[in-house]
Design a protein around this motif. Structure first.
Motif, mmCIF file in Angstrom:
data_model
loop_
_atom_site.group_PDB
_atom_site.id
_atom_site.type_symbol
_atom_site.label_atom_id
_atom_site.label_comp_id
_atom_site.label_asym_id
_atom_site.label_seq_id
_atom_site.Cartn_x
_atom_site.Cartn_y
_atom_site.Cartn_z
ATOM 1 N N CYS A 20 0.800 -1.214 0.000
ATOM 2 C CA CYS A 20 0.000 0.000 0.000
ATOM 3 C C CYS A 20 0.836 1.268 0.000
ATOM 4 N N GLY A 21 2.156 1.162 0.098
ATOM 5 C CA GLY A 21 2.971 2.362 0.179
ATOM 6 C C GLY A 21 2.852 2.958 1.552
ATOM 7 N N SER A 22 2.033 3.972 1.680
ATOM 8 C CA SER A 22 1.871 4.640 2.958
ATOM 9 C C SER A 22 0.505 4.283 3.546
ATOM 10 N N VAL A 23 0.492 3.429 4.542
ATOM 11 C CA VAL A 23 -0.743 3.024 5.188
ATOM 12 C C VAL A 23 -1.103 4.065 6.240
ATOM 13 N N PRO A 24 -2.350 4.526 6.260
ATOM 14 C CA PRO A 24 -2.722 5.503 7.281
ATOM 15 C C PRO A 24 -2.709 4.871 8.671
ATOM 16 N N LEU A 25 -1.962 5.467 9.556
ATOM 17 C CA LEU A 25 -1.891 5.003 10.935
ATOM 18 C C LEU A 25 -2.518 6.066 11.822
ATOM 19 N N ASP A 26 -3.328 5.643 12.762
ATOM 20 C CA ASP A 26 -3.991 6.560 13.684
ATOM 21 C C ASP A 26 -2.980 7.042 14.715
ATOM 22 N N PRO A 27 -2.766 8.361 14.849
ATOM 23 C CA PRO A 27 -1.792 8.862 15.817
ATOM 24 C C PRO A 27 -2.269 8.823 17.269
ATOM 25 N N GLU A 28 -3.513 8.421 17.493
ATOM 26 C CA GLU A 28 -4.038 8.345 18.859
ATOM 27 C C GLU A 28 -4.146 6.897 19.311
ATOM 28 N N ALA A 29 -3.567 6.630 20.483
ATOM 29 C CA ALA A 29 -3.610 5.275 21.038
ATOM 30 C C ALA A 29 -5.039 4.896 21.378
ATOM 31 N N PRO A 30 -5.418 3.660 21.067
ATOM 32 C CA PRO A 30 -6.740 3.200 21.483
ATOM 33 C C PRO A 30 -6.831 3.140 23.010
ATOM 34 N N THR A 31 -8.005 3.275 23.521
ATOM 35 C CA THR A 31 -8.217 3.184 24.962
ATOM 36 C C THR A 31 -7.669 1.862 25.479
ATOM 37 N N GLY A 32 -6.858 1.934 26.521
ATOM 38 C CA GLY A 32 -6.307 0.735 27.139
ATOM 39 C C GLY A 32 -4.975 0.284 26.579
ATOM 40 N N PHE A 33 -4.492 0.928 25.489
ATOM 41 C CA PHE A 33 -3.192 0.531 24.938
ATOM 42 C C PHE A 33 -2.123 1.367 25.639
ATOM 43 N N ASP A 34 -1.626 0.836 26.737
ATOM 44 C CA ASP A 34 -0.672 1.547 27.590
ATOM 45 C C ASP A 34 0.589 0.704 27.746
ATOM 46 N N LEU A 35 1.690 1.191 27.216
ATOM 47 C CA LEU A 35 2.959 0.467 27.269
ATOM 48 C C LEU A 35 3.843 0.895 28.437
#
Length: 184
Positions: A20-35
């Motif tokens: 796809c070349g450049s896949v759109p990635l969401d810059p906001e972490a989903p709720t609960g995704f805490d590293l």
């Protein structure tokens, strides 16, 4: 999901990204995704770190063979892969994540900062954000590409990182799994 299924899913995702070349990635972490926290390698679930001496020896042999055939010489970038991707050899790491970025301090003292969205990091153009798969860090250089996909498992107590790197005809794929020992 077992390691083979996880690797297959990660590989399929890499093909999707590369196609796809450049896949759109969401810059906001989903709720609960805490590293946030201290993570320690789970050796039983992880691929071993790459053998950099073996990779360097293979790169040296390839340079000699290519030189004999009069072809353009290449550097064998994978021989230096843990310099740019320290997670491949790290035994532990501490991650601090916020709404704009995350910082990762690896056990060997290396520090990496990953900002959400598109950025330049040394030789790499980096795009970091979320998909249904988890956190994706897609990196591209003139002669190489890499995709790191981070997935939380077991209620956030485990972090599986799939790393796929391609460079000048070489490829490296690995899965590293870390257990959270402190933090959320």
């Amino acid at each position: 999901m077992d390691r083979i299924a996880s690797w297959a899913l990660g590989s399929a995702w890499l093909l999707t990204l590369s196609g796809c070349g450049s896949v759109p990635l969401d810059p906001e972490a989903p709720t609960g995704f805490d590293l946030n926290g201290h993570w320690v390698i789970n050796r039983a679930l992880s691929d071993p770190p790459p053998n950099e001496r073996r990779l360097q020896a293979e790169a040296d042999r390839a340079l000699v063979e290519m030189g004999r055939m009069g072809q353009r010489r290449r550097m064998g970038m994978l021989a230096f892969v843990t310099a740019d991707f320290p997670v491949l050899a790290s035994k532990s790491m501490i991650i601090e994540q916020d709404s704009l970025s995350m910082g990762i301090r690896y056990a060997n003292g290396t520090y990496r900062d990953v900002s959400w969205g598109e950025r330049r990091r040394g030789l790499w153009e980096v795009n970091a954000g979320w998909t249904e798969e988890g956190l994706v860090i897609a990196s591209r250089a003139d002669d190489a590409s890499a995709t790191e996909t981070m997935r939380l498992r077991n209620g956030g107590r485990q972090l599986a990182i799939t790393i796929d790197i391609k460079s000048a005809g070489d490829a490296l794929s690995a899965v590293r799994v870390f257990d959270r020992v402190s933090g959320n």
